[in-house]
Enzyme design. Structure first.
Site, PDB file in Angstrom:
ATOM      1  CE1 TYR A  99      -3.708   2.494   0.666  1.00  0.00           C
ATOM      2  CE2 TYR A  99      -2.356   3.269   2.484  1.00  0.00           C
ATOM      3  CZ  TYR A  99      -3.431   3.432   1.641  1.00  0.00           C
ATOM      4  OH  TYR A  99      -4.240   4.536   1.762  1.00  0.00           O
TER       5      TYR A  99
ATOM      6  CE  LYS B  94      -3.519   5.347  -1.546  1.00  0.00           C
ATOM      7  NZ  LYS B  94      -4.569   6.015  -2.342  1.00  0.00           N
TER       8      LYS B  94
HETATM    9  N1  LIG Z   1      -9.621   6.591   5.394  1.00  0.00           N
HETATM   10  C1  LIG Z   1      -8.354   6.867   5.632  1.00  0.00           C
HETATM   11  O1  LIG Z   1      -7.911   6.899   6.787  1.00  0.00           O
HETATM   12  C2  LIG Z   1      -7.415   7.166   4.487  1.00  0.00           C
HETATM   13  C3  LIG Z   1      -6.114   7.596   4.799  1.00  0.00           C
HETATM   14  C4  LIG Z   1      -5.234   7.882   3.770  1.00  0.00           C
HETATM   15  C5  LIG Z   1      -5.654   7.765   2.455  1.00  0.00           C
HETATM   16  N2  LIG Z   1      -6.918   7.350   2.165  1.00  0.00           N
HETATM   17  C6  LIG Z   1      -7.289   7.178   0.752  1.00  0.00           C
HETATM   18  O2  LIG Z   1      -8.557   7.756   0.502  1.00  0.00           O
HETATM   19  C7  LIG Z   1      -9.236   7.006  -0.496  1.00  0.00           C
HETATM   20  C8  LIG Z   1     -10.630   6.629   0.021  1.00  0.00           C
HETATM   21  O3  LIG Z   1     -10.493   5.876   1.207  1.00  0.00           O
HETATM   22  P1  LIG Z   1     -11.745   5.537   2.141  1.00  0.00           P
HETATM   23  O4  LIG Z   1     -11.201   5.360   3.503  1.00  0.00           O
HETATM   24  O5  LIG Z   1     -12.822   6.521   1.911  1.00  0.00           O
HETATM   25  O6  LIG Z   1     -12.168   4.109   1.557  1.00  0.00           O
HETATM   26  P2  LIG Z   1     -13.494   3.257   1.800  1.00  0.00           P
HETATM   27  O7  LIG Z   1     -14.299   3.830   2.904  1.00  0.00           O
HETATM   28  O8  LIG Z   1     -13.057   1.836   1.856  1.00  0.00           O
HETATM   29  O9  LIG Z   1     -14.324   3.493   0.447  1.00  0.00           O
HETATM   30  C9  LIG Z   1     -13.836   2.984  -0.763  1.00  0.00           C
HETATM   31  C10 LIG Z   1     -14.772   3.307  -1.897  1.00  0.00           C
HETATM   32  O10 LIG Z   1     -14.219   2.710  -3.077  1.00  0.00           O
HETATM   33  C11 LIG Z   1     -15.169   1.821  -3.648  1.00  0.00           C
HETATM   34  N3  LIG Z   1     -14.487   0.665  -4.205  1.00  0.00           N
HETATM   35  C12 LIG Z   1     -13.818  -0.290  -3.519  1.00  0.00           C
HETATM   36  N4  LIG Z   1     -13.351  -1.213  -4.360  1.00  0.00           N
HETATM   37  C13 LIG Z   1     -13.736  -0.836  -5.607  1.00  0.00           C
HETATM   38  C14 LIG Z   1     -13.560  -1.386  -6.898  1.00  0.00           C
HETATM   39  N5  LIG Z   1     -12.911  -2.523  -7.072  1.00  0.00           N
HETATM   40  N6  LIG Z   1     -14.070  -0.731  -7.967  1.00  0.00           N
HETATM   41  C15 LIG Z   1     -14.762   0.420  -7.799  1.00  0.00           C
HETATM   42  N7  LIG Z   1     -14.967   0.991  -6.601  1.00  0.00           N
HETATM   43  C16 LIG Z   1     -14.462   0.368  -5.511  1.00  0.00           C
HETATM   44  C17 LIG Z   1     -16.073   1.412  -2.507  1.00  0.00           C
HETATM   45  O11 LIG Z   1     -17.284   0.964  -3.071  1.00  0.00           O
HETATM   46  P3  LIG Z   1     -18.250  -0.108  -2.340  1.00  0.00           P
HETATM   47  O12 LIG Z   1     -19.060   0.727  -1.393  1.00  0.00           O
HETATM   48  O13 LIG Z   1     -19.030  -0.692  -3.440  1.00  0.00           O
HETATM   49  O14 LIG Z   1     -17.355  -1.088  -1.645  1.00  0.00           O
HETATM   50  C18 LIG Z   1     -16.177   2.721  -1.726  1.00  0.00           C
HETATM   51  O15 LIG Z   1     -17.096   3.577  -2.341  1.00  0.00           O
HETATM   52  C19 LIG Z   1      -8.344   5.823  -0.824  1.00  0.00           C
HETATM   53  O16 LIG Z   1      -7.608   6.087  -1.986  1.00  0.00           O
HETATM   54  C20 LIG Z   1      -7.422   5.721   0.378  1.00  0.00           C
HETATM   55  O17 LIG Z   1      -6.194   5.132   0.054  1.00  0.00           O
HETATM   56  C21 LIG Z   1      -7.807   7.036   3.160  1.00  0.00           C
END
Ligand SMILES: NC(=O)c1ccc[n+]([C@@H]2O[C@H](COP(=O)([O-])OP(=O)(O)OC[C@H]3O[C@@H](n4cnc5c(N)ncnc54)[C@H](OP(=O)(O)O)[C@@H]3O)[C@@H](O)[C@H]2O)c1
Length: 321
Positions: free
Chosen positions: A197, A201
């Protein structure tokens, strides 16, 4: 001797002044400095914003926030039912919404052609490359199964590059557009036990910064958004703290601070949320890199231990039932 003492004193004053200026800039950035106006990218003028991975977490909030800012919304994610529900919510903001069902872990060229047609049919003002996936829990590299490795590369890297390629042409032609790429603190400080991961990134970081310099003369703004933890399914954190906000306040800050570095020490990068900016400041400016990696190593080793223990307990309970 006296001359040496004076030299050291001036050096000390210069170092302190340097760090004070960094803190003042950071505080000004996160508390006062406004971001770029979104009407520059077509808000309220019929332009569309595209968000990938938008049915949960940060992507969902980004879709709702951009709709509030009066962009029409093109919502791209994998679950049709969740997309339709989100589209209905988005329309309540008085904008148009379209959905495109795509599983970024299994995209063939036919699907990309379908996505291209959808994008070519509208004026894309904003693209947020948000879709991403991480580990189920911190693991050694050799423990991560092949499907998870492929998903990380497909979602975190390939989807970002291909989506960007699909919108750049029209943005450059109009000399207007904003691309926000979801990065992570896993690329601010290398993250043992999340190495794959962290590596993807790291790609996002350099891809975004290179592209930002390449696209700027064409009127296109590219922002590498570096995020520490935010409550979401991915972070497995529900209760907000000072350091880990809910998606809504986080995303509001993101779109209010486009182009503002905040805690970021690198160009074309933004760490706009106050607590994240302070974390970045300490990690990057005050703590030696090796110490920061060791801290991450211990932190993630602890999380790994707890996750494995929880799994063992669940397995034992399942065996009893
Ligand atoms: N949350 C954190 O702490 C954090 C920290 C640093 C960076 N980020 C980055 O922020 C971004 C969003 O993170 P998040 O925490 O919001 O993630 P999340 O809550 O897991 O949401 C992921 C989203 O992506 C969709 N998704 C997952 N697999 C997919 C696929 N194969 N094809 C199409 N859509 C897909 C999911 O759809 P479904 O609802 O259908 O599963 C959901 O809408 C990511 O790039 C992550 O690396 C997050």
């Amino acid at each position: 001797m006296a001359a040496l003492q004076t030299a050291f004193m001036y050096l000390g004053v210069a170092v302190v002044a340097y760090y004070v200026s960094l803190v003042v800039t950071l505080v000004y950035d996160v508390l006062l400095r406004p971001g770029a106006r979104l009407d520059k990218f077509g808000a309220g003028q019929g332009a569309w914003a595209v968000v990938t991975g938008c049915t949960d977490g940060l992507g969902r909030e980004a879709a709702l926030e951009l709709a509030r800012k009066k962009f029409n919304m093109l919502l791209i994610s994998r679950s049709a039912d969740k997309l339709e529900a989100l589209a209905a919510e988005v329309r309540q903001a008085g904008v148009e919404a379209r959905v495109v069902v795509v599983d970024f872990a299994a995209v063939d060229e036919e699907t990309w052609a379908r996505v291209r047609r959808e994008l070519d049919a509208v004026r894309v003002g904003v693209l947020m490359n948000n879709v991403g996936v991480s580990y189920d829990h911190p693991m050694h590299v050799e423990e991560v199964d092949a499907a998870a490795v492929d998903a990380m590369v497909d979602l975190n890297v390939r989807a970002m590059v291909r989506m960007t390629q699909l919108v750049l042409g029209q943005m450059k032609e109009r000399r207007s557009g904003l691309i926000v790429n979801s990065g992570s603190f896993a690329a601010l400080v290398p993250s043992p036990f999340l190495s794959i991961y962290s590596g993807t990134k790291g790609f996002v970081r350099y891809f975004s910064q290179s592209l930002a310099a390449e696209a700027a003369p064409h009127g296109v703004v590219v922002e590498h958004l570096q995020t520490y933890f935010v409550c979401s399914r991915m972070s497995k954190t529900r209760r907000p703290t000072f350091l880990i906000p809910l998606p809504k306040p986080y995303i509001r800050t993101v779109f209010a601070k486009i182009g503002v570095e905040g805690g970021a020490a690198e160009p074309y990068t933004s760490i706009p949320y106050l607590s994240h900016a302070l974390m970045a400041f300490v990690s990057e400016r005050l703590v030696p890199r090796q110490l920061a990696i060791s801290y991450n190593h211990n932190l993630l080793a602890g999380l790994r231990k707890r996750a494995l223990k929880k799994k063992q307990q669940q397995q034992a309970e399942a065996a009893k039932a």
